[in-house]
Enzyme design. Structure first.
Site, PDB file in Angstrom:
ATOM      1  N   GLU A   1      -5.496  -0.695  -8.639  1.00 17.18           N
ATOM      2  CA  GLU A   1      -5.814  -0.029  -9.999  1.00 17.18           C
ATOM      3  C   GLU A   1      -4.471   0.437 -10.666  1.00 17.18           C
ATOM      4  O   GLU A   1      -4.421   0.173 -12.065  1.00 17.18           O
ATOM      5  CB  GLU A   1      -6.568   1.201 -10.177  1.00 17.18           C
ATOM      6  CG  GLU A   1      -8.057   0.809  -9.095  1.00 17.18           C
ATOM      7  CD  GLU A   1      -8.013   1.064  -7.495  1.00 17.18           C
ATOM      8  OE1 GLU A   1      -9.044   0.926  -7.110  1.00 17.18           O
ATOM      9  OE2 GLU A   1      -6.881   1.290  -7.066  1.00 17.18           O
TER      10      GLU A   1
ATOM     11  N   ASP B   1      -0.283  -5.907   0.400  1.00 15.74           N
ATOM     12  CA  ASP B   1      -1.475  -6.218  -0.218  1.00 15.74           C
ATOM     13  C   ASP B   1      -1.171  -7.639  -1.074  1.00 15.74           C
ATOM     14  O   ASP B   1      -0.136  -7.550  -1.770  1.00 15.74           O
ATOM     15  CB  ASP B   1      -1.905  -5.141  -1.387  1.00 15.74           C
ATOM     16  CG  ASP B   1      -2.194  -3.939  -0.696  1.00 15.74           C
ATOM     17  OD1 ASP B   1      -2.933  -4.127   0.402  1.00 15.74           O
ATOM     18  OD2 ASP B   1      -1.863  -2.638  -1.311  1.00 15.74           O
TER      19      ASP B   1
ATOM     20  N   GLU C   1       7.855 -14.650 -21.845  1.00 18.80           N
ATOM     21  CA  GLU C   1       8.189 -15.990 -21.234  1.00 18.80           C
ATOM     22  C   GLU C   1       8.076 -15.838 -19.820  1.00 18.80           C
ATOM     23  O   GLU C   1       8.014 -14.827 -18.749  1.00 18.80           O
ATOM     24  CB  GLU C   1       9.920 -15.691 -21.340  1.00 18.80           C
ATOM     25  CG  GLU C   1      10.633 -16.948 -20.920  1.00 18.80           C
ATOM     26  CD  GLU C   1      10.806 -17.174 -19.525  1.00 18.80           C
ATOM     27  OE1 GLU C   1      10.528 -18.142 -19.063  1.00 18.80           O
ATOM     28  OE2 GLU C   1      11.083 -16.431 -18.920  1.00 18.80           O
ATOM     29  N   SER C   2       7.506 -17.129 -19.223  1.00 15.96           N
ATOM     30  CA  SER C   2       6.840 -16.932 -17.806  1.00 15.96           C
ATOM     31  C   SER C   2       7.879 -16.767 -16.680  1.00 15.96           C
ATOM     32  O   SER C   2       7.233 -16.397 -15.681  1.00 15.96           O
ATOM     33  CB  SER C   2       6.176 -18.641 -18.002  1.00 15.96           C
ATOM     34  OG  SER C   2       6.920 -19.632 -17.710  1.00 15.96           O
TER      35      SER C   2
ATOM     36  N   CYS D   1       0.973  -1.105  -0.165  1.00 25.15           N
ATOM     37  CA  CYS D   1      -0.141   0.043   0.074  1.00 25.15           C
ATOM     38  C   CYS D   1       0.909   1.275  -0.177  1.00 25.15           C
ATOM     39  O   CYS D   1       1.743   1.311   0.868  1.00 25.15           O
ATOM     40  CB  CYS D   1      -1.049   0.095   1.177  1.00 25.15           C
ATOM     41  SG  CYS D   1      -1.851   1.454   1.308  1.00 25.15           S
TER      42      CYS D   1
END
Length: 155
Positions: free
Chosen positions: A95, A60, A76-77, A53
């Site tokens: 957001e 968070d 690429e993961s 936060c």
């Protein structure tokens, strides 16, 4: 293949992982789409996302879901995992985080279509589930993104 760079990918198969604790989009790597003639969805589910936060500094927690239709490149993961980990000490509202991730992935891959969904755990009794998307400019995917944004249901 350990320690060998594969098609420009330096992280996958390196045999070593360095975690970055501050936001760093340069971690992201991509590779060529072997099926650019096909439209297909890729879904990436990242259930262990954390950031801070920006006001309280408290952590968070959430799930990040990335759906995209690749064009010439795919993410690429392993690099995505390390990139998402780099948010661990980054202070941003939910957001903002979703839009940052979207923009970084658009810059990296220029996909035909992409959407990023955040499903954050409740803080103060409120769950926040932001959604952001993008369609390639000047293509039918741009209109698809607008239609999808207007009709999306995040559960």
């Amino acid at each position: 293949m350990l320690g060998k760079e594969i098609d420009g990918l330096s992280l996958l198969g390196s045999g070593h992982t360095d975690y970055v604790f501050d936001y760093d989009p340069d971690i992201l790597e991509c590779f060529d789409n072997k099926h650019p003639e096909n439209n297909y969805f890729v879904r990436l589910n990242c259930p262990e996302f954390t950031s801070l936060c920006p006001i309280t500094g408290q952590p968070d927690f959430g799930t990040i879901i990335i759906n995209y239709i690749p064009d010439k490149k795919l993410v690429e993961s392993k690099s995505l995992k390390l990139y998402l980990f780099s948010f661990r000490n980054h202070g941003s509202f939910h957001e903002d985080v979703i839009n940052i991730i979207l923009k970084d992935l658009v810059t990296l891959m220029d996909p035909r279509y992409i959407e990023v969904i955040g499903k954050f755990t409740p803080r103060g009794g409120i769950s926040i589930h932001p959604y952001s998307n993008y369609g390639q400019k000047g293509t039918s995917w741009e209109q698809f993104a607008e239609q999808r944004l207007l009709s999306v249901k995040i559960d």
